[in-house]
Write a protein that holds these residues in place. Sequence first.
Motif, short mmCIF file in Angstrom:
data_model
loop_
_atom_site.label_atom_id
_atom_site.label_comp_id
_atom_site.label_asym_id
_atom_site.label_seq_id
_atom_site.Cartn_x
_atom_site.Cartn_y
_atom_site.Cartn_z
N TRP A 11 -39.71 -31.44 8.68
CA TRP A 11 -40.45 -30.81 9.78
C TRP A 11 -41.94 -30.80 9.48
CZ3 TRP A 11 -43.22 -26.12 10.06
CH2 TRP A 11 -43.51 -25.65 11.35
N ILE A 12 -42.31 -30.47 8.26
CA ILE A 12 -43.73 -30.49 7.87
C ILE A 12 -44.30 -31.89 8.04
CG2 ILE A 12 -45.31 -30.28 5.91
CD1 ILE A 12 -43.51 -27.97 4.92
N ASP A 13 -43.57 -32.89 7.56
CA ASP A 13 -44.03 -34.29 7.67
C ASP A 13 -44.30 -34.67 9.11
OD1 ASP A 13 -43.83 -34.65 4.95
OD2 ASP A 13 -41.98 -35.83 5.02
N ARG A 14 -43.44 -34.25 10.02
CA ARG A 14 -43.55 -34.67 11.42
C ARG A 14 -44.52 -33.83 12.23
NH1 ARG A 14 -40.05 -37.23 14.23
NH2 ARG A 14 -41.97 -37.57 15.42
N VAL A 15 -44.76 -32.59 11.81
CA VAL A 15 -45.57 -31.67 12.61
C VAL A 15 -47.03 -31.63 12.18
CG1 VAL A 15 -45.92 -29.23 13.18
CG2 VAL A 15 -43.63 -30.22 13.30
N PHE A 16 -47.29 -31.54 10.87
CA PHE A 16 -48.66 -31.37 10.37
C PHE A 16 -49.36 -32.73 10.25
CE2 PHE A 16 -46.71 -27.40 9.52
CZ PHE A 16 -47.72 -26.45 9.40
N LEU A 17 -49.63 -33.30 11.39
CA LEU A 17 -50.16 -34.67 11.45
C LEU A 17 -51.68 -34.71 11.53
CD1 LEU A 17 -47.63 -36.09 14.09
CD2 LEU A 17 -47.61 -36.52 11.61
N SER A 74 -43.20 -27.23 18.48
CA SER A 74 -43.61 -26.67 17.19
C SER A 74 -45.13 -26.64 17.07
CB SER A 74 -43.01 -27.50 16.04
OG SER A 74 -41.60 -27.46 16.05
N GLN A 75 -45.76 -27.73 17.44
CA GLN A 75 -47.22 -27.79 17.35
C GLN A 75 -47.88 -26.78 18.27
OE1 GLN A 75 -48.13 -31.95 18.07
NE2 GLN A 75 -47.99 -32.44 15.89
N SER A 76 -47.35 -26.61 19.47
CA SER A 76 -47.95 -25.66 20.41
C SER A 76 -47.79 -24.22 19.90
CB SER A 76 -47.32 -25.80 21.80
OG SER A 76 -45.97 -25.39 21.81
N LEU A 77 -46.66 -23.92 19.29
CA LEU A 77 -46.44 -22.58 18.75
C LEU A 77 -47.33 -22.30 17.54
CD1 LEU A 77 -42.56 -22.23 19.06
CD2 LEU A 77 -44.31 -21.10 20.45
N ILE A 78 -47.57 -23.33 16.73
CA ILE A 78 -48.49 -23.18 15.59
C ILE A 78 -49.90 -22.90 16.08
CG2 ILE A 78 -49.63 -24.43 13.71
CD1 ILE A 78 -46.91 -25.81 13.21
N LEU A 79 -50.35 -23.66 17.08
CA LEU A 79 -51.70 -23.46 17.62
C LEU A 79 -51.86 -22.07 18.22
CD1 LEU A 79 -52.45 -26.90 19.31
CD2 LEU A 79 -53.31 -26.03 17.12
N SER A 98 -51.70 -48.17 13.86
CA SER A 98 -51.36 -49.34 14.69
C SER A 98 -49.95 -49.25 15.26
CB SER A 98 -51.53 -50.63 13.88
OG SER A 98 -50.55 -50.70 12.86
N VAL A 99 -49.15 -48.33 14.71
CA VAL A 99 -47.78 -48.15 15.19
C VAL A 99 -47.60 -46.69 15.57
CG1 VAL A 99 -45.34 -48.45 14.67
CG2 VAL A 99 -47.03 -49.89 13.52
N LYS A 100 -47.17 -46.45 16.79
CA LYS A 100 -47.04 -45.09 17.28
C LYS A 100 -45.60 -44.60 17.21
CE LYS A 100 -48.18 -42.05 21.15
NZ LYS A 100 -48.74 -41.96 22.51
N GLN A 101 -45.40 -43.45 16.57
CA GLN A 101 -44.10 -42.80 16.57
C GLN A 101 -44.13 -41.67 17.59
OE1 GLN A 101 -42.69 -41.57 12.73
NE2 GLN A 101 -40.82 -40.65 13.52
N GLU A 102 -43.23 -41.74 18.55
CA GLU A 102 -43.22 -40.74 19.61
C GLU A 102 -42.93 -39.35 19.05
OE1 GLU A 102 -44.08 -41.10 22.77
OE2 GLU A 102 -44.52 -43.22 22.38
N LEU A 103 -43.57 -38.36 19.60
CA LEU A 103 -43.34 -36.98 19.21
C LEU A 103 -42.28 -36.37 20.13
CD1 LEU A 103 -46.98 -35.73 18.56
CD2 LEU A 103 -45.36 -36.75 16.95
N GLU A 104 -41.16 -36.01 19.56
CA GLU A 104 -40.08 -35.43 20.34
C GLU A 104 -40.50 -34.08 20.92
OE1 GLU A 104 -38.22 -37.65 16.81
OE2 GLU A 104 -39.97 -36.42 17.21
N PRO A 105 -39.83 -33.61 21.98
CA PRO A 105 -40.18 -32.32 22.59
C PRO A 105 -40.20 -31.17 21.59
CG PRO A 105 -38.70 -33.53 24.03
CD PRO A 105 -38.81 -34.34 22.78
N PHE A 111 -35.15 -33.85 16.03
CA PHE A 111 -36.26 -34.76 15.74
C PHE A 111 -35.88 -35.70 14.60
CE2 PHE A 111 -36.80 -31.10 12.98
CZ PHE A 111 -37.26 -31.62 11.78
N ASP A 112 -36.52 -36.84 14.57
CA ASP A 112 -36.35 -37.80 13.49
C ASP A 112 -36.96 -37.21 12.23
OD1 ASP A 112 -36.38 -39.95 11.71
OD2 ASP A 112 -36.98 -41.40 13.23
N TYR A 113 -36.18 -37.12 11.16
CA TYR A 113 -36.68 -36.53 9.93
C TYR A 113 -37.71 -37.40 9.22
CZ TYR A 113 -33.26 -32.69 9.74
OH TYR A 113 -32.55 -31.54 9.97
N ASN A 114 -37.78 -38.66 9.57
CA ASN A 114 -38.66 -39.58 8.86
C ASN A 114 -39.97 -39.82 9.59
OD1 ASN A 114 -36.80 -40.29 6.68
ND2 ASN A 114 -35.60 -41.27 8.29
#
Length: 198
Positions: free
Chosen positions: A100-106, A72-77, A60-67, A49-52
Amino acid sequence: MENKNKSILIVLGHPNPNSYCAKLAETYLESAKDSGFEVNLLKLKDLQFDYNLNFGYDKSVKQELEPDILLSQSLILKADHLVFVYPSWWASMPALLKAWIDRVFLPGFAFAYQKHSPFPKQFLRGKTARIIITMDAPTWYYKWFNRSPGVQILKHGTLEFCGVGKVKVTYLDQIRFKKQKQLEKWIETIKQLGAKGK
């Protein structure tokens, strides 16, 4: 008697697969499985995944969520209990875990801002967590001189902010000075935590 239907997610934040943290995570995993819990282990070094968070929370700008972020989000839920294993680096956490926290905990997944309140809607309520942190410093130094920044970020700034309750912390300190006997004793401590799903 512990609830054997509880689902546990272990997040390994150390990038070295041969680290002591990795051994701790694997120990917890095997012990929890042996006790009948449903357990998953996310080794963050293996995720792609992109670290940034390239645009922050700009809608207004969408960053795609990698698989692997979606996984990660599904496992957290799915999890009832989250276990984070990582080293204290510069009194905080490895860049891998922070990214990972930056990208997952949205927003929209873990929380949502409320227009007229400083308090968010919390979407991870009902979950519990354990932080297992290793460090070279003594625990008292980390807590009282450094003021526990890495734990503060994860426990209060992330997990509790998103609704996770009962976040407990296990400090394993002065790693570089410990003899094998003490390291093995800590392995037994983690084994007991895994067996109880705590």
